[in-house]
Design an enzyme around this catalytic site. Sequence first.
Site, PDB file in Angstrom:
ATOM      1  N   LEU A 182       1.009  -1.225   0.308  1.00 15.57           N
ATOM      2  CA  LEU A 182      -0.298   0.323   0.226  1.00 15.57           C
ATOM      3  C   LEU A 182       0.659   1.299   0.212  1.00 15.57           C
ATOM      4  CD1 LEU A 182      -3.172  -1.155   2.392  1.00 15.57           C
ATOM      5  CD2 LEU A 182      -2.915  -1.476   0.307  1.00 15.57           C
ATOM      6  N   GLU A 183       0.655   2.137  -0.616  1.00 12.32           N
ATOM      7  CA  GLU A 183       1.209   3.208  -0.992  1.00 12.32           C
ATOM      8  C   GLU A 183       0.342   3.944  -0.509  1.00 12.32           C
ATOM      9  OE1 GLU A 183       4.085   3.657  -0.961  1.00 12.32           O
ATOM     10  OE2 GLU A 183       4.969   1.769  -1.654  1.00 12.32           O
TER      11      GLU A 183
END
Length: 481
Positions: free
Chosen positions: A224-225
Amino acid sequence: MAGNSYTQADDSEQIALVDDVFQLQQAAFKRQPYLEANDRIHDLQRLKKALLGHQQELVQALSEDFGCRSLDDSKMADLMPTVMGINYAIKRLKKWMKPSKRHVGILFQPASGYVMYQPLGVVGIITPWNYPLFLSLGPLTTALAAGNRALIKMSEFTPKTNAVLAKMLAGVFSQDKVAVIAGGPDVAAHFSRQPFDHLLFTGSTRVGKMVMAAASANLTPVTLELGGKSPTIIDDSIAIKDAVSRLILGKTLNAGQTCVAPDYILCPRDRIEEVKQACADWFSKMYPDIANNKDYTSIINEAQFERLTAWLEDAKAKGADVTELGDDSGASCKGQRKIPLTLVTNVSDDMTLMQEEIFGPLLPIVGYDSLDDAISYVNNRPRPLALYLCSFDEQVQQKVLQQTHAGGVCLNDSAMQVAQDDMPFGGIGPSGMGHYHGHEGFLTLSKAKSVLKKGKANTSSLAFPPYGKLVHKLIYKLFLR
């Protein structure tokens, strides 16, 4: 202005396409579960050639999707880092793929041990609208380098770019290797529920939570960015004009619509006016005008424009002072869906723009009395994706590095950490989890499989039951100490 509302194929068709292509890619991977280095390099070379061949068409599509997207913003922040990342992977891929030798204890000899890096299978990539090329093709580069197949979900806010990208990739790869999916939130939700071998999402923390929840049903590992409120601390010992020169490009690039843009400034309380003046001076040199300046990017759509405007009004109503830079009239800028860099002072925690990631050209400035106060201010808030420090003092640098947490740091620069191919990129806590880019990306999208190899001599049989033999006593004496 050109509109950018969702006009792609009906969502139900895209949902069906997700199912069909996912199954197609799964079957293709089972037929060919391990690509050799030369095959992967060939895929990357073809991707690079296609990207360079379509660059003018892509930057034009990006500008149309935004209404006005600086061609140089697109080249510098979308195209260049993507090409650089492909070149980096091509050059180092064989080294990355080489099995890693590991130590085997004397008790288990004769034997050898190593770790091989095996492709995962089918990788899902969910791409946001702000950098649709870099944030789709960057992860794709990593996926291909690791020997995977990939399904890419593009944002519905960039339909023209999506169409060019889909056409470009279809000219290079069959659907069982790489495919592009369009569609709105319903498609994205369905996409997230697929049993990918890895899912990489770039976007907001709110949506990231939903993606992770959907992926958990299949125990799909996720990267998850996300984002958050990335602070810039200005040390009292640095010249203010120099300090502002280190952060202003990172804030104005893509009109601040960048996940690692400086979200707010922390500066010595008695130097706030100096910071405001330096911002005004640099901004006027970079962008002498705004409304008709093709170097200055528009806000992506009306919804985002209205959000930013509402947050400014909320801040004003709660006592903030707002300074809009540039000489253009508000009406002329609004007609082009542009917001000049806007400084906000006298802020408080109850203002929305001090609670949420701004994602636009609004820049709060917060005064501090001591460096310890600035560090406490950062640490009392959710951990950000990036932290910036303007200081040439080594002791100050080490203190901030050691006493704060962030996904990444720039000392005396901003946003440029993302473009470093040999450095991992990733958040921490609310700003994300996992890493990609470069070698770390290869490791993320590979399975590090341990292999213990023994030959014809079966020494393990010496330890067979019944227990209590001399060999057991010797083993315990040697190793239980």
